[in-house]
Scaffold this motif. Sequence first.
Motif, PDB file in Angstrom:
ATOM      1  N   LEU A  63       0.834  -1.202   0.000  1.00 34.27           N
ATOM      2  CA  LEU A  63       0.000   0.000   0.000  1.00 34.27           C
ATOM      3  C   LEU A  63       0.867   1.249   0.000  1.00 34.27           C
ATOM      4  CD1 LEU A  63      -2.771   1.298   0.131  1.00 34.27           C
ATOM      5  CD2 LEU A  63      -2.725   1.046   2.625  1.00 34.27           C
ATOM      6  N   GLY A  64       1.989   1.217   0.722  1.00 34.83           N
ATOM      7  CA  GLY A  64       2.894   2.355   0.728  1.00 34.83           C
ATOM      8  C   GLY A  64       3.476   2.641  -0.641  1.00 34.83           C
ATOM      9  N   TRP A  65       3.915   1.593  -1.349  1.00 35.29           N
ATOM     10  CA  TRP A  65       4.457   1.800  -2.689  1.00 35.29           C
ATOM     11  C   TRP A  65       3.387   2.316  -3.646  1.00 35.29           C
ATOM     12  CZ3 TRP A  65       9.360   2.346  -3.094  1.00 35.29           C
ATOM     13  CH2 TRP A  65      10.243   1.587  -2.322  1.00 35.29           C
ATOM     14  N   LEU A  66       2.150   1.824  -3.490  1.00 30.43           N
ATOM     15  CA  LEU A  66       1.056   2.297  -4.346  1.00 30.43           C
ATOM     16  C   LEU A  66       0.771   3.770  -4.097  1.00 30.43           C
ATOM     17  CD1 LEU A  66      -1.243   1.718  -6.361  1.00 30.43           C
ATOM     18  CD2 LEU A  66      -2.659   1.036  -4.406  1.00 30.43           C
ATOM     19  N   LEU A  67       0.687   4.160  -2.839  1.00 31.37           N
ATOM     20  CA  LEU A  67       0.424   5.561  -2.510  1.00 31.37           C
ATOM     21  C   LEU A  67       1.555   6.457  -3.000  1.00 31.37           C
ATOM     22  CD1 LEU A  67      -0.968   5.182   1.126  1.00 31.37           C
ATOM     23  CD2 LEU A  67      -2.249   5.906  -0.901  1.00 31.37           C
ATOM     24  N   ALA A  68       2.805   6.030  -2.819  1.00 37.16           N
ATOM     25  CA  ALA A  68       3.936   6.835  -3.292  1.00 37.16           C
ATOM     26  C   ALA A  68       3.921   6.953  -4.811  1.00 37.16           C
ATOM     27  CB  ALA A  68       5.253   6.216  -2.828  1.00 37.16           C
ATOM     28  N   GLY A  69       3.480   5.895  -5.494  1.00 38.38           N
ATOM     29  CA  GLY A  69       3.460   5.918  -6.953  1.00 38.38           C
ATOM     30  C   GLY A  69       2.432   6.871  -7.527  1.00 38.38           C
ATOM     31  N   VAL A  70       1.314   7.077  -6.821  1.00 33.41           N
ATOM     32  CA  VAL A  70       0.244   7.948  -7.347  1.00 33.41           C
ATOM     33  C   VAL A  70       0.238   9.315  -6.671  1.00 33.41           C
ATOM     34  CG1 VAL A  70      -1.169   5.933  -7.910  1.00 33.41           C
ATOM     35  CG2 VAL A  70      -1.493   7.087  -5.706  1.00 33.41           C
ATOM     36  N   THR A 114       0.491  13.009  -5.607  1.00 33.88           N
ATOM     37  CA  THR A 114       0.648  14.331  -6.222  1.00 33.88           C
ATOM     38  C   THR A 114       0.632  15.430  -5.163  1.00 33.88           C
ATOM     39  OG1 THR A 114      -1.750  14.466  -6.587  1.00 33.88           O
ATOM     40  CG2 THR A 114      -0.401  13.618  -8.410  1.00 33.88           C
ATOM     41  N   ASN A 115       0.528  15.022  -3.894  1.00 32.49           N
ATOM     42  CA  ASN A 115       0.522  15.999  -2.803  1.00 32.49           C
ATOM     43  C   ASN A 115       1.246  15.404  -1.594  1.00 32.49           C
ATOM     44  OD1 ASN A 115      -1.505  14.440  -1.201  1.00 32.49           O
ATOM     45  ND2 ASN A 115      -2.844  15.019  -2.908  1.00 32.49           N
ATOM     46  N   LEU A 116       1.565  16.272  -0.651  1.00 32.32           N
ATOM     47  CA  LEU A 116       2.330  15.834   0.512  1.00 32.32           C
ATOM     48  C   LEU A 116       1.554  14.864   1.386  1.00 32.32           C
ATOM     49  CD1 LEU A 116       4.056  19.166   1.569  1.00 32.32           C
ATOM     50  CD2 LEU A 116       5.211  17.049   0.952  1.00 32.32           C
ATOM     51  N   GLU A 117       0.234  15.057   1.488  1.00 37.18           N
ATOM     52  CA  GLU A 117      -0.553  14.194   2.355  1.00 37.18           C
ATOM     53  C   GLU A 117      -0.461  12.736   1.923  1.00 37.18           C
ATOM     54  OE1 GLU A 117      -1.663  18.263   2.863  1.00 37.18           O
ATOM     55  OE2 GLU A 117      -1.586  17.025   1.052  1.00 37.18           O
ATOM     56  N   THR A 118      -0.486  12.490   0.623  1.00 38.48           N
ATOM     57  CA  THR A 118      -0.378  11.118   0.127  1.00 38.48           C
ATOM     58  C   THR A 118       1.012  10.551   0.393  1.00 38.48           C
ATOM     59  OG1 THR A 118      -1.942  11.685  -1.639  1.00 38.48           O
ATOM     60  CG2 THR A 118      -0.729   9.630  -1.881  1.00 38.48           C
ATOM     61  N   LEU A 119       2.037  11.385   0.231  1.00 36.60           N
ATOM     62  CA  LEU A 119       3.391  10.924   0.551  1.00 36.60           C
ATOM     63  C   LEU A 119       3.527  10.615   2.037  1.00 36.60           C
ATOM     64  CD1 LEU A 119       6.084  13.005  -1.403  1.00 36.60           C
ATOM     65  CD2 LEU A 119       5.491  10.597  -1.621  1.00 36.60           C
ATOM     66  N   MET A 144       2.707   3.978   6.088  1.00 34.36           N
ATOM     67  CA  MET A 144       2.464   2.578   5.747  1.00 34.36           C
ATOM     68  C   MET A 144       3.777   1.791   5.707  1.00 34.36           C
ATOM     69  SD  MET A 144      -0.728   1.878   5.465  1.00 34.36           S
ATOM     70  CE  MET A 144      -0.848   2.907   6.936  1.00 34.36           C
ATOM     71  N   TRP A 145       4.803   2.364   5.098  1.00 35.87           N
ATOM     72  CA  TRP A 145       6.116   1.701   5.082  1.00 35.87           C
ATOM     73  C   TRP A 145       6.635   1.511   6.506  1.00 35.87           C
ATOM     74  CZ3 TRP A 145       8.184   5.397   0.760  1.00 35.87           C
ATOM     75  CH2 TRP A 145       7.821   4.875  -0.498  1.00 35.87           C
ATOM     76  N   GLY A 146       6.450   2.513   7.343  1.00 40.06           N
ATOM     77  CA  GLY A 146       6.904   2.406   8.718  1.00 40.06           C
ATOM     78  C   GLY A 146       6.166   1.317   9.478  1.00 40.06           C
ATOM     79  N   CYS A 147       4.860   1.215   9.246  1.00 43.35           N
ATOM     80  CA  CYS A 147       4.073   0.169   9.896  1.00 43.35           C
ATOM     81  C   CYS A 147       4.608  -1.211   9.514  1.00 43.35           C
ATOM     82  CB  CYS A 147       2.607   0.308   9.504  1.00 43.35           C
ATOM     83  SG  CYS A 147       1.533  -0.941  10.225  1.00 43.35           S
ATOM     84  N   ALA A 148       4.867  -1.429   8.218  1.00 41.60           N
ATOM     85  CA  ALA A 148       5.413  -2.711   7.761  1.00 41.60           C
ATOM     86  C   ALA A 148       6.781  -2.976   8.386  1.00 41.60           C
ATOM     87  CB  ALA A 148       5.517  -2.720   6.232  1.00 41.60           C
ATOM     88  N   GLY A 190      10.585  -0.554  -6.360  1.00 37.90           N
ATOM     89  CA  GLY A 190      10.288  -0.996  -5.000  1.00 37.90           C
ATOM     90  C   GLY A 190       8.975  -1.750  -4.922  1.00 37.90           C
ATOM     91  N   GLY A 191       7.965  -1.271  -5.628  1.00 35.18           N
ATOM     92  CA  GLY A 191       6.674  -1.951  -5.616  1.00 35.18           C
ATOM     93  C   GLY A 191       6.745  -3.334  -6.244  1.00 35.18           C
ATOM     94  N   ILE A 192       7.480  -3.452  -7.356  1.00 31.80           N
ATOM     95  CA  ILE A 192       7.602  -4.750  -8.039  1.00 31.80           C
ATOM     96  C   ILE A 192       8.336  -5.756  -7.145  1.00 31.80           C
ATOM     97  CG2 ILE A 192       8.713  -5.934  -9.980  1.00 31.80           C
ATOM     98  CD1 ILE A 192       8.161  -3.380 -11.632  1.00 31.80           C
ATOM     99  N   LEU A 193       9.428  -5.321  -6.513  1.00 32.06           N
ATOM    100  CA  LEU A 193      10.162  -6.228  -5.626  1.00 32.06           C
ATOM    101  C   LEU A 193       9.304  -6.671  -4.440  1.00 32.06           C
ATOM    102  CD1 LEU A 193      13.694  -4.549  -5.582  1.00 32.06           C
ATOM    103  CD2 LEU A 193      13.048  -6.695  -6.671  1.00 32.06           C
ATOM    104  N   SER A 194       8.439  -5.788  -3.962  1.00 29.22           N
ATOM    105  CA  SER A 194       7.585  -6.137  -2.828  1.00 29.22           C
ATOM    106  C   SER A 194       6.536  -7.180  -3.202  1.00 29.22           C
ATOM    107  CB  SER A 194       6.895  -4.882  -2.285  1.00 29.22           C
ATOM    108  OG  SER A 194       7.841  -3.965  -1.787  1.00 29.22           O
ATOM    109  N   LEU A 195       6.184  -7.271  -4.459  1.00 29.42           N
ATOM    110  CA  LEU A 195       5.198  -8.265  -4.880  1.00 29.42           C
ATOM    111  C   LEU A 195       5.680  -9.693  -4.640  1.00 29.42           C
ATOM    112  CD1 LEU A 195       3.903  -6.730  -8.246  1.00 29.42           C
ATOM    113  CD2 LEU A 195       2.598  -7.000  -6.125  1.00 29.42           C
ATOM    114  N   PHE A 196       7.003  -9.894  -4.612  1.00 33.97           N
ATOM    115  CA  PHE A 196       7.541 -11.244  -4.411  1.00 33.97           C
ATOM    116  C   PHE A 196       7.472 -11.696  -2.955  1.00 33.97           C
ATOM    117  CE2 PHE A 196       9.720  -9.865  -8.300  1.00 33.97           C
ATOM    118  CZ  PHE A 196       9.484 -10.961  -9.133  1.00 33.97           C
ATOM    119  N   TYR A 197       7.227 -10.759  -2.051  1.00 30.51           N
ATOM    120  CA  TYR A 197       7.314 -11.104  -0.633  1.00 30.51           C
ATOM    121  C   TYR A 197       6.232 -12.097  -0.206  1.00 30.51           C
ATOM    122  CZ  TYR A 197       8.191 -10.374   4.354  1.00 30.51           C
ATOM    123  OH  TYR A 197       8.502 -10.537   5.683  1.00 30.51           O
ATOM    124  N   LEU A 198       5.016 -11.926  -0.725  1.00 32.71           N
ATOM    125  CA  LEU A 198       3.927 -12.826  -0.324  1.00 32.71           C
ATOM    126  C   LEU A 198       4.200 -14.272  -0.722  1.00 32.71           C
ATOM    127  CD1 LEU A 198       1.218 -13.000   1.088  1.00 32.71           C
ATOM    128  CD2 LEU A 198       0.108 -12.567  -1.102  1.00 32.71           C
TER     129      LEU A 198
END
Length: 471
Positions: free
Chosen positions: A95-102, A104-109, A115-119, A174-182
């Motif tokens: 979810l963190g990589w998805l939010l960072a990818g889309v 366009t504002n600081l709140e989303t970043l 989310m990355w910190g939670c993980a 980063g998002g693509i590499l994270s897909l392998f984790y599951l």
Amino acid sequence: MIGTLKLKWRQYLAASLASYGSLCTGMSMGWTSPVLPQLRGERSPLAEHPTLQEESWIGSLLVLGGLLGPLITVPLSRQIGRRWIIMSTNLPLLLGWLLAGVATNLETLYAARIMWGCATGMQFATIPIYIGEIAEDKIRGSLSALFLLFINVGFLLAYAIGPFTSYWGLTGTGGILSLFYLPFTWLIPESPFFLVYKGRLDEASAVLQQLRGTSKEAVQPELDALQAMIAREFKEEPRIRDLWATRGNLKALGICVFLAMLLQLSGIDVLLFYMEELLAKVGSSISAAHGTIIMGVVQVVTSCVTPLVVDRLGRKLLMWTTSLGLTVFLGLIGVYAVLDSHFKVDVSHVAFIPLVCLVFYMILFTLGVGPVPWILVAEMFPVKTKCIASGIASFMCWLAGFIWTRFFRDVAASYGIYTAFWILAICCGFGFIFSATLLPETKGKTFDEIQEMLNKRCGSKPCANGLWSHL
């Protein structure tokens, strides 16, 4: 070492698959170093360039998100098991990589960083415990060091890819590499301890046979020992006050909380999050981008050495020597910076000093101050209190990290970068004194031997535990 790998490769594989997620979170932690300069450029995804304060929030919110990890893992660890918690860390990570990818504002970043910190917080609170529970005593330290190795590989990927691609290129990788984790975590077995705790003895025996590569009869003594330990330790449900119910638990909690906070107060997240910026500020003689790549390579190479030495040199020796070294090299960077920026001394002929000091900093941190606290968390507590203790140590680690990453740049801006480095050196100096005098050695000891050592009362006689015997 080669013979050990041949015999224990199943344990190394399980520990590596479980630790792969830390590669992805390592990328998310190192992401700020190349990305913050890009956010100030023309190809920034943001409509406006972030201010210094906003950049500090981007960096520190990951560490704040890390506080959520222990709050999630501790209540669930005895209910669903280590394996499912490790698998679930992929949800906030992706979810963190998805939010960072889309974004366009600081709140989303900001949300992506949380989310990355939670993980990351969930992984730090769970994976070292999982590795400690699947490993044999003789290789427990080596397997635990794999967790830090994968984190450092993630940092290296961020440092190596980020300066030479766009914001979206690094984020997409980063998002693509994270897909392998599951799928990777799907392959790991559940902890034998958890299976015995739940009364699933046949499954526990099968997992031990798989991990040890031996027969049912050969693992039966280990299975019996697990049953006896759980019967002894879990007569009642674990409670937080169990952490100070015995002398040994209280010692272990103090040691692990202090060392976990030292890990952050040594400045590691500050250096890793703002590596390019710091190299530029202290006047490194090579470009910041190339300097960060050098630092990443040093981290990874040293992480490969750590499993070879952590079970040979011991935890105590590694902690006091590396914390002393960090004190010296951080202090030298501060001296260089004050001569350069405050007294305006011409230091161009020794401009290599900051980079050399940071290289030695990374080597020493990766050998001792980085991995040892989490190895001790997995080693020093009885199984009944281990998850609670790990959660508290992780929480305090992330709390210290958030405070320091949030305000480091403010200290540097107000009082000079040299002051900030000297504060880091002082913190590491306290770590040296603590490790040299109060830290007991746990190398090669079983959990029962460690507990006996921590609970030992020596009276008026000298005690091998050091000053702890008089507390």
